[in-house]
Design a protein around this motif. Structure first.
Motif, short mmCIF file in Angstrom:
data_model
loop_
_atom_site.label_atom_id
_atom_site.label_comp_id
_atom_site.label_asym_id
_atom_site.label_seq_id
_atom_site.Cartn_x
_atom_site.Cartn_y
_atom_site.Cartn_z
N GLY A 138 0.97 16.06 -3.22
CA GLY A 138 1.70 16.24 -4.47
C GLY A 138 3.19 16.02 -4.35
N ASP A 139 3.61 15.24 -3.36
CA ASP A 139 5.03 14.96 -3.17
C ASP A 139 5.39 13.72 -3.99
OD1 ASP A 139 7.63 14.64 -2.37
OD2 ASP A 139 7.23 14.86 -0.22
N TRP A 140 5.54 13.92 -5.29
CA TRP A 140 5.74 12.80 -6.21
C TRP A 140 7.11 12.15 -6.05
CZ3 TRP A 140 1.12 11.80 -7.13
CH2 TRP A 140 0.18 12.80 -7.43
N GLN A 141 8.10 12.93 -5.67
CA GLN A 141 9.43 12.35 -5.43
C GLN A 141 9.37 11.36 -4.27
OE1 GLN A 141 12.54 13.15 -7.25
NE2 GLN A 141 12.94 11.18 -6.26
N ALA A 142 8.66 11.73 -3.20
CA ALA A 142 8.56 10.84 -2.04
C ALA A 142 7.82 9.55 -2.41
CB ALA A 142 7.85 11.55 -0.90
N LEU A 143 6.76 9.66 -3.20
CA LEU A 143 6.02 8.48 -3.62
C LEU A 143 6.89 7.59 -4.49
CD1 LEU A 143 3.41 6.84 -3.79
CD2 LEU A 143 2.73 8.26 -5.75
N TYR A 144 7.64 8.19 -5.41
CA TYR A 144 8.53 7.42 -6.29
C TYR A 144 9.60 6.69 -5.47
CZ TYR A 144 12.07 6.51 -9.89
OH TYR A 144 13.00 5.90 -10.71
N ASP A 145 10.23 7.40 -4.53
CA ASP A 145 11.29 6.80 -3.72
C ASP A 145 10.74 5.66 -2.87
OD1 ASP A 145 13.05 8.64 -4.79
OD2 ASP A 145 13.00 9.98 -3.04
N GLU A 146 9.55 5.85 -2.31
CA GLU A 146 8.92 4.81 -1.50
C GLU A 146 8.65 3.57 -2.34
OE1 GLU A 146 5.39 5.22 1.53
OE2 GLU A 146 4.56 4.92 -0.48
N LEU A 166 0.90 6.45 -12.64
CA LEU A 166 2.09 6.65 -13.46
C LEU A 166 3.36 6.60 -12.62
CD1 LEU A 166 3.15 7.20 -16.28
CD2 LEU A 166 2.79 9.64 -15.88
N ILE A 167 3.35 7.24 -11.46
CA ILE A 167 4.51 7.24 -10.57
C ILE A 167 4.88 5.82 -10.16
CG2 ILE A 167 5.31 7.84 -8.26
CD1 ILE A 167 5.46 10.22 -9.98
N LEU A 200 -3.25 1.58 -4.65
CA LEU A 200 -3.35 3.04 -4.59
C LEU A 200 -4.38 3.53 -3.58
CD1 LEU A 200 -3.16 4.02 -8.38
CD2 LEU A 200 -1.32 3.46 -6.79
N ALA A 201 -5.30 2.66 -3.15
CA ALA A 201 -6.40 3.08 -2.27
C ALA A 201 -7.10 4.29 -2.89
CB ALA A 201 -5.89 3.39 -0.87
N THR A 202 -7.60 4.09 -4.11
CA THR A 202 -8.12 5.20 -4.92
C THR A 202 -9.26 5.95 -4.26
OG1 THR A 202 -9.51 3.61 -6.12
CG2 THR A 202 -7.37 4.16 -7.08
N GLY A 203 -10.02 5.28 -3.40
CA GLY A 203 -11.13 5.95 -2.72
C GLY A 203 -10.66 7.02 -1.76
N GLU A 204 -9.35 7.06 -1.48
CA GLU A 204 -8.81 8.04 -0.54
C GLU A 204 -7.87 9.05 -1.20
OE1 GLU A 204 -8.96 5.05 3.35
OE2 GLU A 204 -7.01 5.59 2.50
N LEU A 205 -7.84 9.06 -2.53
CA LEU A 205 -6.91 9.95 -3.24
C LEU A 205 -7.54 11.26 -3.69
CD1 LEU A 205 -4.70 7.53 -5.37
CD2 LEU A 205 -4.43 8.32 -3.01
N GLY A 206 -8.84 11.43 -3.50
CA GLY A 206 -9.46 12.73 -3.73
C GLY A 206 -9.97 12.98 -5.13
N THR A 207 -9.12 12.83 -6.16
CA THR A 207 -9.53 13.15 -7.53
C THR A 207 -9.03 12.08 -8.49
OG1 THR A 207 -7.52 14.41 -8.07
CG2 THR A 207 -9.33 15.62 -7.00
N VAL A 234 0.85 -1.19 0.00
CA VAL A 234 0.00 0.00 0.00
C VAL A 234 0.89 1.24 0.00
CG1 VAL A 234 -2.06 -0.99 1.03
CG2 VAL A 234 -0.24 -0.20 2.52
N ILE A 235 0.54 2.19 -0.84
CA ILE A 235 1.32 3.42 -0.89
C ILE A 235 0.89 4.35 0.24
CG2 ILE A 235 1.56 3.25 -3.39
CD1 ILE A 235 -0.50 5.62 -3.56
N SER A 236 1.72 5.36 0.51
CA SER A 236 1.36 6.40 1.48
C SER A 236 0.49 7.43 0.77
CB SER A 236 2.62 7.07 2.03
OG SER A 236 3.42 6.14 2.73
N ARG A 237 -0.78 7.46 1.12
CA ARG A 237 -1.71 8.36 0.44
C ARG A 237 -1.32 9.82 0.60
NH1 ARG A 237 -2.91 3.14 2.19
NH2 ARG A 237 -5.11 2.95 2.75
N ARG A 238 -0.68 10.15 1.73
CA ARG A 238 -0.32 11.56 1.98
C ARG A 238 0.61 12.10 0.91
NH1 ARG A 238 2.48 8.34 5.41
NH2 ARG A 238 4.76 8.56 5.51
N HIS A 239 1.45 11.25 0.33
CA HIS A 239 2.35 11.72 -0.73
C HIS A 239 1.56 12.19 -1.94
CE1 HIS A 239 5.54 10.35 1.71
NE2 HIS A 239 5.61 9.10 1.30
N VAL A 240 0.49 11.47 -2.25
CA VAL A 240 -0.36 11.84 -3.39
C VAL A 240 -1.15 13.10 -3.06
CG1 VAL A 240 -2.20 11.09 -4.94
CG2 VAL A 240 -0.55 9.42 -4.07
N LEU A 241 -1.75 13.14 -1.89
CA LEU A 241 -2.61 14.26 -1.53
C LEU A 241 -1.83 15.57 -1.40
CD1 LEU A 241 -4.86 12.41 1.07
CD2 LEU A 241 -5.49 13.10 -1.26
#
Length: 329
Positions: free
Chosen positions: A177-185, A218-219, A202-209, A168-175
């Motif tokens: 917009g910290d794409w570098q942190a998501l990529y590194d994770e 993509l990341i 991705l837990a898409t229900g919690e990503l907002g848009t 599971v990814i860290s949703r906070r990185h998406v919310l």
């Protein structure tokens, strides 16, 4: 771009594609990704009525759906005996009389998906079947445990015999917009998996848009995900057709640019055979027949198989049976 077979590594038994090695983070590509929500929703609404298969064709599609199921049990009251029964169902998902009437044999589910503690039980129960064991990891479902523990959890699950790891990814990185942190994770998770294939939830229900869904998809692919997956099944909103359309088109764009095929796994709330047919039709429409194989498409489901078996019995007998006659355990 032509697929570079020289980068092929160890694969799951049913896999014939070279793994997605990932690529350097391309923020200009990520930031250029948009999502026209109204157009996506209009397209999604047309899907259930546009593709209708009947009779023998429907039976064939449902058999393919069985082969693409990650048969799942992720409950706090899971026991070794429950997992063994589920594994037995994965080996023989159709009652013998239904399979005989359909003239098929050797049908199995795509994988078994369990928590870490049940990996060894599942591996033992599936020995010799060729069915891989998938394990949820990285602090599933919230993904909020300390990072070093999430890495250690992946490594322990691989050591225990899991051939696929659903992270599971860290949703906070998406919310944020910290794409570098998501990529590194995601890159770190992929490295920890070694030869085990990694599915990024991705837990898409919690990503907002939907735009966030597209960019996160993509990341994760840039970071080397073998699959992208909608949900943990624990969110209030799980797999939906609009989200699926966005993620599938991200997969298509990634393949067109890199030559690597990434798999897709809708999960959560898919419990009816008719829903499975819609998702299969969507994959065929958007990505083509190659993505209708279990190495590139999976359903994350626990009760879907029950309804598919009921529909197949109706196909061969003309009558519906009670659901309890097709219980998973």
């Amino acid at each position: 771009m032509t697929t570079q077979t020289a980068q092929t590594t160890t694969h799951l038994p049913q896999t014939i594609e070279p793994r997605n090695p990932g690529m350097d983070l391309d923020l200009s590509w990520v930031r250029s990704v948009q999502a026209n929500t109204s157009a996506i929703e209009r397209r999604a609404k047309t899907l259930p009525g546009r593709r209708s298969v009947k009779k023998d064709y429907q039976a064939a599609w449902l058999l393919r759906a069985i082969q693409c199921i990650d048969l799942t049990t992720l409950s706090g009251d899971d026991t070794s005996e429950r997992v063994r029964r589920l594994c037995a169902k994965a080996r023989t998902p159709l009652r013998a009389d239904i399979a005989e009437a359909l003239g098929v044999s050797g049908i199995q589910t795509g994988a078994i998906c369990v928590y870490h503690d049940m990996i060894e039980t599942a591996v033992d129960a599936l020995a010799g079947s060729g069915i891989p064991v998938a394990a949820v990891s990285t602090g599933f479902p919230a993904g909020l445990s300390p990072f070093h523990l999430r890495i250690a959890e992946i490594e322990e699950s691989v050591k225990a015999g899991a051939a696929e790891i659903d992270i599971v990814i860290s949703r906070r990185h998406v919310l944020s917009g910290d794409w570098q942190a998501l990529y590194d994770e995601m890159r770190a998770f992929r490295a920890s998996c070694g030869d085990a294939h990694v599915k990024a939830i991705l837990a898409t229900g919690e990503l907002g848009t939907l735009r966030n869904v597209a960019r996160a998809s993509l990341i994760c692919m840039m970071a080397g995900a073998d699959f992208i997956k909608t949900s943990t099944g624990k969110e209030s909103v799980n797999a939906t057709l609009p989200v699926s359309l966005v993620m599938i088109r991200a997969i298509r764009d990634y393949h067109e640019r890199t030559g690597y095929r990434v798999g897709y796994k809708p999960a959560g709330g898919i419990s009816k055979a008719k829903d499975a047919l819609v998702y299969l039709a969507l994959m065929k429409d958007e990505l083509g027949d190659r993505w209708l194989q279990p190495d590139l498409f999976r359903f994350g489901a626990s009760s879907l198989l029950n309804d598919i078996e009921r529909q197949l019995e109706h196909h061969v007998t003309g009558a519906y049976s009670a659901g309890y006659r097709h219980a998973l355990a």
